[in-house]
Design an enzyme around this catalytic site. Structure first.
Site, PDB file in Angstrom:
ATOM      1  CE  LYS A  19       1.057   1.067   4.460  1.00  0.00           C
ATOM      2  NZ  LYS A  19       1.818   2.261   4.874  1.00  0.00           N
ATOM      3  CB  VAL A 114      12.010  -5.639   4.268  1.00  0.00           C
ATOM      4  CG1 VAL A 114      11.973  -5.856   5.780  1.00  0.00           C
ATOM      5  CG2 VAL A 114      11.672  -6.948   3.546  1.00  0.00           C
ATOM      6  CB  ALA A 115      11.695  -1.735   7.319  1.00  0.00           C
ATOM      7  N   GLY A 116       9.698  -0.579   4.396  1.00  0.00           N
ATOM      8  CA  GLY A 116       9.691   0.459   3.359  1.00  0.00           C
ATOM      9  C   GLY A 116       8.528   1.428   3.463  1.00  0.00           C
ATOM     10  N   GLY A 117       7.638   1.228   4.429  1.00  0.00           N
ATOM     11  CA  GLY A 117       6.464   2.110   4.536  1.00  0.00           C
ATOM     12  C   GLY A 117       5.335   1.675   3.618  1.00  0.00           C
ATOM     13  CG  MET A 118       5.546   0.760  -0.021  1.00  0.00           C
ATOM     14  SD  MET A 118       5.941   0.233  -1.693  1.00  0.00           S
ATOM     15  CE  MET A 118       4.347  -0.307  -2.296  1.00  0.00           C
ATOM     16  N   GLY A 120       4.537  -4.256   3.674  1.00  0.00           N
ATOM     17  CA  GLY A 120       4.829  -5.570   3.089  1.00  0.00           C
ATOM     18  C   GLY A 120       4.569  -6.708   4.067  1.00  0.00           C
ATOM     19  N   GLY A 121       5.038  -6.542   5.297  1.00  0.00           N
ATOM     20  CA  GLY A 121       4.814  -7.570   6.320  1.00  0.00           C
ATOM     21  C   GLY A 121       3.329  -7.714   6.608  1.00  0.00           C
ATOM     22  CB  SER A 122       0.618  -5.196   6.918  1.00  0.00           C
ATOM     23  OG  SER A 122       1.254  -4.519   7.976  1.00  0.00           O
ATOM     24  CG  ASP A 155      -0.335  -0.415   8.061  1.00  0.00           C
ATOM     25  OD1 ASP A 155      -1.171   0.423   8.444  1.00  0.00           O
ATOM     26  OD2 ASP A 155       0.865  -0.132   7.844  1.00  0.00           O
TER      27      ASP A 155
HETATM   28  P1  ATP Z   1       4.345  -0.537   7.865  1.00  0.00           P
HETATM   29  O1  ATP Z   1       4.282   0.447   6.754  1.00  0.00           O
HETATM   30  O2  ATP Z   1       3.139  -1.438   8.004  1.00  0.00           O
HETATM   31  O3  ATP Z   1       4.824   0.004   9.180  1.00  0.00           O
HETATM   32  P2  ATP Z   1       6.730  -1.478   6.662  1.00  0.00           P
HETATM   33  O4  ATP Z   1       6.349  -1.709   5.253  1.00  0.00           O
HETATM   34  O5  ATP Z   1       7.486  -0.223   6.970  1.00  0.00           O
HETATM   35  O6  ATP Z   1       5.444  -1.595   7.539  1.00  0.00           O
HETATM   36  P3  ATP Z   1       7.417  -4.251   6.939  1.00  0.00           P
HETATM   37  O7  ATP Z   1       8.206  -4.621   5.731  1.00  0.00           O
HETATM   38  O8  ATP Z   1       6.010  -4.659   6.955  1.00  0.00           O
HETATM   39  O9  ATP Z   1       7.578  -2.693   7.200  1.00  0.00           O
HETATM   40  O10 ATP Z   1       8.149  -4.916   8.220  1.00  0.00           O
HETATM   41  C1  ATP Z   1       8.817  -4.242   9.241  1.00  0.00           C
HETATM   42  C2  ATP Z   1       9.599  -5.256  10.124  1.00  0.00           C
HETATM   43  O11 ATP Z   1       8.763  -6.352  10.502  1.00  0.00           O
HETATM   44  C3  ATP Z   1      10.778  -5.868   9.405  1.00  0.00           C
HETATM   45  O12 ATP Z   1      11.938  -5.113   9.612  1.00  0.00           O
HETATM   46  C4  ATP Z   1      10.874  -7.289   9.990  1.00  0.00           C
HETATM   47  O13 ATP Z   1      11.836  -7.338  11.030  1.00  0.00           O
HETATM   48  C5  ATP Z   1       9.514  -7.569  10.594  1.00  0.00           C
HETATM   49  N1  ATP Z   1       8.751  -8.623   9.853  1.00  0.00           N
HETATM   50  C6  ATP Z   1       8.045  -9.619  10.410  1.00  0.00           C
HETATM   51  N2  ATP Z   1       7.445 -10.374   9.470  1.00  0.00           N
HETATM   52  C7  ATP Z   1       7.764  -9.855   8.281  1.00  0.00           C
HETATM   53  C8  ATP Z   1       7.433 -10.198   6.942  1.00  0.00           C
HETATM   54  N3  ATP Z   1       6.674 -11.255   6.628  1.00  0.00           N
HETATM   55  N4  ATP Z   1       7.924  -9.418   5.964  1.00  0.00           N
HETATM   56  C9  ATP Z   1       8.699  -8.333   6.270  1.00  0.00           C
HETATM   57  N5  ATP Z   1       9.054  -7.987   7.514  1.00  0.00           N
HETATM   58  C10 ATP Z   1       8.591  -8.728   8.532  1.00  0.00           C
END
Ligand code: ATP
Length: 321
Positions: A19, A114-118, A120-122, A155
């Site tokens: 997202k 990963v941890a990109g604000g998009m 991905g983990g959600s 999210d």
């Molecule tokens: P949001 O915008 O929802 O805060 P994000 O996109 O910034 O999330 P994510 O990639 O969802 O960050 O993940 C953040 C952290 O969650 C990662 O650094 C990782 O340690 C942990 N994590 C747990 N499960 C996952 C997964 N399936 N994919 C990615 N990261 C995961």
């Protein structure tokens, strides 16, 4: 909980979108440590996939996870492959309310930074919920799944819903928004990750320096909703906003250059997505997005054209072995 889900193994594959936040307003730090937000989520055409394979005859505590070989190379480096992974948490939570749960292997294909604000983990968590729900025939409604999703993270309910939606509360109280025609964007990804709590902490620090207490946001700006309803990219460009952006830029100053390059190469506007560091640049149409992405790539950026809104988590295949 029984230990069997039928004789042979079965694989349910689900894809779920990343997202961007077209509008993100954050209120003051609450006593519970969270911030109230008013967010306009937009699901974009960059998808995660989770393939859930049953392990018949094993207990539902037997949950394993791996990263699929079609993942973007290097992307999953920081992703934990144990119970800290959101897909494992999702499967655990669902197993507690599924009578026919058995062990499961979850293979994640990672494409969202990963941890990109998009989120991905959600997206992975939402995909795992939907895949295990099908595998174990838990018979939960979309609403019940959405409640479980909210327990996993703010999210995650949006990963299930997709499309365009207003998120209130901590982002998990969703109302679908009308956005009949997809808009075209270029995502500029950063090799760095940004931790969401770190960015909110920086926002609080910057606000304390500034003095003054921000109001608690109660709604998404009407101008954002009407621009989306009209699929009017020019009008939307004028109202893109993210309260977290100054905090993300303070932590990663190069983001200011990415935003400047975006507008210099012709984007209608740009905004940091969520807590960043991904930047979303708005284009006038598909051709414009392709040209913009090419120019940014020539200037050394990791630029990807996408469109949104797109659907939320959905089953793409269901195979019995
Ligand atoms: P949001 O915008 O929802 O805060 P994000 O996109 O910034 O999330 P994510 O990639 O969802 O960050 O993940 C953040 C952290 O969650 C990662 O650094 C990782 O340690 C942990 N994590 C747990 N499960 C996952 C997964 N399936 N994919 C990615 N990261 C995961």
């Amino acid at each position: 909980m029984s230990t069997s889900a039928g004789a042979g193994a079965r694989t349910v594959r689900v894809k779920a979108p990343g997202k961007i936040n077209v509008s993100f307003r954050a209120g003051p730090l609450r006593e519970d440590g969270y911030h109230s937000v008013a967010s306009l989520y937009l699901a974009v055409s960059l998808y995660e996939e989770v393939a859930a394979t049953s392990k018949p005859g094993t207990p539902s505590t037997d949950i394993t996870v791996s990263i699929g070989s079609s993942s973007v190379p290097g992307l999953a480096a920081g992703v934990p492959l144990d119970e800290r992974n959101l897909v494992v948490k999702a499967a655990r939570l669902l197993a507690e309310v599924s009578e026919d749960a058995c062990g499961v292997h979850l293979e994640i294909t990672k494409r969202v930074p990963v941890a990109g604000g998009m989120g991905g983990g959600s997206a992975d968590a939402a995909a795992a919920l939907l895949a295990c729900d099908a595998l174990w025939r838990s018979g939960l409604s979309r609403e019940e799944l959405s409640h479980l999703a909210a327990e996993l993270g703010a999210d995650v309910p949006f990963g299930l819903l997709g499309g365009a939606a207003i998120g209130l509360g901590v982002g998990d109280e969703l109302t679908p928004a009308l956005a009949p025609t997809p808009l075209h964007w270029v995502l500029v990804q950063s090799p760095l990750g940004l931790s969401t709590p770190l960015v909110f902490g920086e926002l609080d620090r910057l606000r304390a320096l500034d003095g003054g207490e921000p109001a608690t946001p109660r709604a998404v700006d009407a101008a954002v909703l009407s621009a989306l309803r009209a699929s009017d990219a020019e009008a939307l460009a004028a109202v893109l906003v993210n309260d977290l952006q100054p905090a993300s830029i303070s932590l990663v100053p190069q983001l200011a250059e990415v935003l400047a390059d975006g507008t210099r190469f012709g984007a209608l506007a740009g905004v940091v997505s969520g807590s960043g560091p991904t930047v979303a640049l708005l284009a006038a149409d598909e051709d414009h997005a392709l040209v913009l992405a090419e120019r940014l790539a020539d200037a050394g950026h990791n630029a990807l054209p996408v469109h949104g809104p797109v659907h939320g988590a959905k089953i793409v295949s269901d195979l019995h072995h």
